[in-house]
Design an enzyme around this catalytic site. Structure first.
Site, PDB file in Angstrom:
ATOM      1  N   GLY A  12       0.827  -1.213   0.000  1.00 47.50           N
ATOM      2  CA  GLY A  12       0.000   0.000   0.000  1.00 47.50           C
ATOM      3  C   GLY A  12       0.854   1.253   0.000  1.00 47.50           C
ATOM      4  O   GLY A  12       2.090   1.190  -0.009  1.00 47.50           O
ATOM      5  N   ASP A  33       0.845  -8.664   2.128  1.00 53.24           N
ATOM      6  CA  ASP A  33      -0.289  -7.910   1.583  1.00 53.24           C
ATOM      7  C   ASP A  33      -1.199  -8.889   0.851  1.00 53.24           C
ATOM      8  O   ASP A  33      -0.704  -9.839   0.237  1.00 53.24           O
ATOM      9  CB  ASP A  33       0.221  -6.834   0.600  1.00 53.24           C
ATOM     10  CG  ASP A  33      -0.729  -5.654   0.495  1.00 53.24           C
ATOM     11  OD1 ASP A  33      -1.888  -5.880   0.103  1.00 53.24           O
ATOM     12  OD2 ASP A  33      -0.311  -4.530   0.817  1.00 53.24           O
ATOM     13  N   ASN A  34      -2.513  -8.660   0.901  1.00 46.93           N
ATOM     14  CA  ASN A  34      -3.402  -9.513   0.100  1.00 46.93           C
ATOM     15  C   ASN A  34      -3.716  -8.859  -1.244  1.00 46.93           C
ATOM     16  O   ASN A  34      -4.452  -9.419  -2.055  1.00 46.93           O
ATOM     17  CB  ASN A  34      -4.687  -9.854   0.862  1.00 46.93           C
ATOM     18  CG  ASN A  34      -5.543  -8.630   1.141  1.00 46.93           C
ATOM     19  OD1 ASN A  34      -5.174  -7.504   0.778  1.00 46.93           O
ATOM     20  ND2 ASN A  34      -6.679  -8.824   1.782  1.00 46.93           N
ATOM     21  N   GLY A  38      -3.716  -2.772  -2.225  1.00 49.35           N
ATOM     22  CA  GLY A  38      -2.285  -2.521  -2.466  1.00 49.35           C
ATOM     23  C   GLY A  38      -1.919  -2.879  -3.896  1.00 49.35           C
ATOM     24  O   GLY A  38      -2.694  -3.515  -4.621  1.00 49.35           O
ATOM     25  N   TYR A 147     -14.728   1.473   9.447  1.00 45.79           N
ATOM     26  CA  TYR A 147     -13.300   1.820   9.600  1.00 45.79           C
ATOM     27  C   TYR A 147     -13.039   2.334  11.013  1.00 45.79           C
ATOM     28  O   TYR A 147     -12.173   1.836  11.728  1.00 45.79           O
ATOM     29  CB  TYR A 147     -12.948   2.889   8.573  1.00 45.79           C
ATOM     30  CG  TYR A 147     -11.487   3.274   8.517  1.00 45.79           C
ATOM     31  CD1 TYR A 147     -10.504   2.340   8.205  1.00 45.79           C
ATOM     32  CD2 TYR A 147     -11.094   4.595   8.735  1.00 45.79           C
ATOM     33  CE1 TYR A 147      -9.163   2.708   8.114  1.00 45.79           C
ATOM     34  CE2 TYR A 147      -9.754   4.971   8.646  1.00 45.79           C
ATOM     35  CZ  TYR A 147      -8.792   4.025   8.336  1.00 45.79           C
ATOM     36  OH  TYR A 147      -7.470   4.390   8.252  1.00 45.79           O
TER      37      TYR A 147
END
Ligand code: UDP
Length: 324
Positions: A12, A33-34, A38, A147
Site C-alpha cells: 500500500g 499484503d493480500n 495494495g 473503519y
C-alpha cells in the site's frame, strides 16, 4: 544481529514507504499484503534485494512467519471512504481479526508491535485540535463506522495484549497523509484533485469546501513512525501536520500548482464527513522530539511529479479495481 521486521499492508501507500525505510535501516523486511487495495508496483523495486521478501497473504487468516521477528508494523487496511463503502466487511476484519493474528504472532515471537490507528477514531470531532485524550465523536452505523470502529477496537485489543501479556505495543494515530504512490482512484481528495487537473476535468469539491484537513507529507510520517517504534511509549500518539487548510483553499492550491484552467465545482458532501481536523502534536514533540519538516508547497510538488509520471492508461483508468 540483523533485526527482522514484518510489515502488513506492505504494497500500500504507507506500507511501501515503510518497507523502503526499514530496508534502508538495514533490517530484514518481510512485507505482507493480500493486494486488495495494495499494488505490487509500489514495492517491485525491492524484490531484487536480499533483505526483502514478500508474502501474498491475507492477515485476517492465520499468519505464519518462520524464524525470528523483532518488530511488526500492522498497516494493512483499506483507508479511504470509497474503499470502506465497497469493502466494509474486509475493512472491519483486517483491523479486528487481522490485529488479533498480528498480536498473537508478536506474542509467540516476542516482537514489538506498532499498529496503525487513525484520526478517524476522533470521528467528527467537537474538540479542536484533537489531542490524544479526546475520546471522539463516531457514528458506529454510518458509512465510516466500519473503519472508525474497527480501528477503535484495534486500539483496545492492542492495549489488552499489553496489559494482559506484557506485549510491547505502540499505537500511532495517523492524520491525513499524502505523497507518491497514493492510489489515483482511491477517492481521496489529493489524488482526486490532481487526477482531475491532469485529465482536464473540473475539481469535485464536496459541500462548500469549508471543511478542513491538515496534510502531512509521507516522509515526515515515516520518520514519526520510526521514532515511535523505537520509543518506550505505549499510549496513542498523533502524527500529522498541524498546518490546517479548507478543502476549497486546497483545491485552489492544486489548480495553481498544476496550472489547470478548470474550476472547482461543488458536489454533495458525503454523510458524516468530518467538518474539521487538525492534530495536536504536543505529545509527539515532547516524547519523540518529532515534528513535520516538509511544507505543503514542497510536498505537493513532489507528489504532482509522481502523478505526472503515470501513463495515460493509468491516468484515465478511473473505475475502481474489482474486489474479490
Ligand atoms: N473531498 C472533496 N472532493 C473529492 C474527495 C474528497 O472535496 O473529490 C473532501 C472530503 O469530503 C473531505 C476531504 O476532502 O472533506 C478529505 O477527504 P479524504 O477522502 O481525502 O479524507 P478524509 O475525509 O478521510 O479525511
Amino acid at each position: 544481529m540483523q533485526k527482522r521486521i514484518l510489515i502488513t499492508g506492505a504494497a500500500g501507500f504507507l506500507g511501501s514507504h515503510l518497507c523502503d525505510r526499514f530496508v534502508k535501516e538495514g533490517m530484514h523486511v518481510i512485507g505482507m499484503d493480500n493486494l486488495i487495495t495494495g499494488d505490487l508496483k509500489n514495492i517491485e523495486h525491492l524484490f531484487k534485494l536480499k533483505n526483502f521478501e514478500f508474502y501474498h497473504h491475507d492477515v485476517t487468516k492465520f499468519v505464519f512467519v518462520p524464524g525470528d521477528l523483532h518488530y511488526i508494523l500492522h498497516f494493512a487496511s483499506p483507508a479511504s471512504p470509497i474503499d470502506y463503502l465497497k469493502i466494509p466487511i474486509q475493512t472491519l476484519k483486517v483491523s479486528s481479526l487481522g490485529t488479533h493474528n498480528v498480536l498473537g504472532l508478536a506474542r509467540v515471537k516476542k516482537a514489538r508491535v506498532l499498529v496503525a490507528s487513525t484520526s478517524e477514531v476522533y470521528g467528527d470531532p467537537v474538540v479542536h485540535p484533537q489531542t490524544e485524550e479526546y475520546w471522539g465523536n463516531v457514528n458506529p452505523v454510518g458509512p465510516r463506522g466500519c473503519y472508525d470502529e474497527a480501528k477503535r477496537f484495534m486500539e483496545a485489543l492492542t492495549m489488552a495484549y499489553n496489559n494482559a501479556h506484557g506485549l510491547e505495543t505502540r499505537i500511532i494515530r495517523i492524520f491525513n497523509t499524502y505523497g507518491p504512490r497514493m492510489r489515483l482512484n482511491d477517492g481521496r481528495v489529493l489524488p482526486a484533485f490532481i487526477g482531475q487537473a491532469l485529465r482536464g476535468e473540473d475539481l469535485t469539491m464536496f459541500g462548500d469546501g469549508s471543511q478542513t484537513r491538515s496534510f502531512c507529507y509521507v516522509d515526515d510520517l515515516v520518520e514519526g513512525i520510526y521514532r515511535l517504534l523505537m520509543s518506550d511509549y505505549i499510549y496513542p500518539v498523533n502524527i500529522g501536520n498541524p498546518d490546517e487548510i479548507t478543502i476549497k483553499e486546497f483545491g485552489e492550491e492544486i489548480l495553481k500548482l498544476t496550472g489547470a484552467n478548470q474550476k472547482l465545482i461543488s458536489k454533495p458532501l458525503p454523510k458524516d464527513d468530518p467538518k474539521q481536523r487538525r492534530p495536536d502534536i504536543s505529545k509527539a514533540r515532547e516524547i519523540l522530539g518529532w515534528e513535520p519538516k516538509v511544507k505543503r508547497a514542497e510536498g505537493l510538488k513532489i507528489t504532482y511529479e509522481y502523478f505526472k509520471s503515470l501513463t495515460q492508461d493509468e491516468l484515465f483508468k478511473t473505475e475502481h479495481r474489482q474486489f474479490s
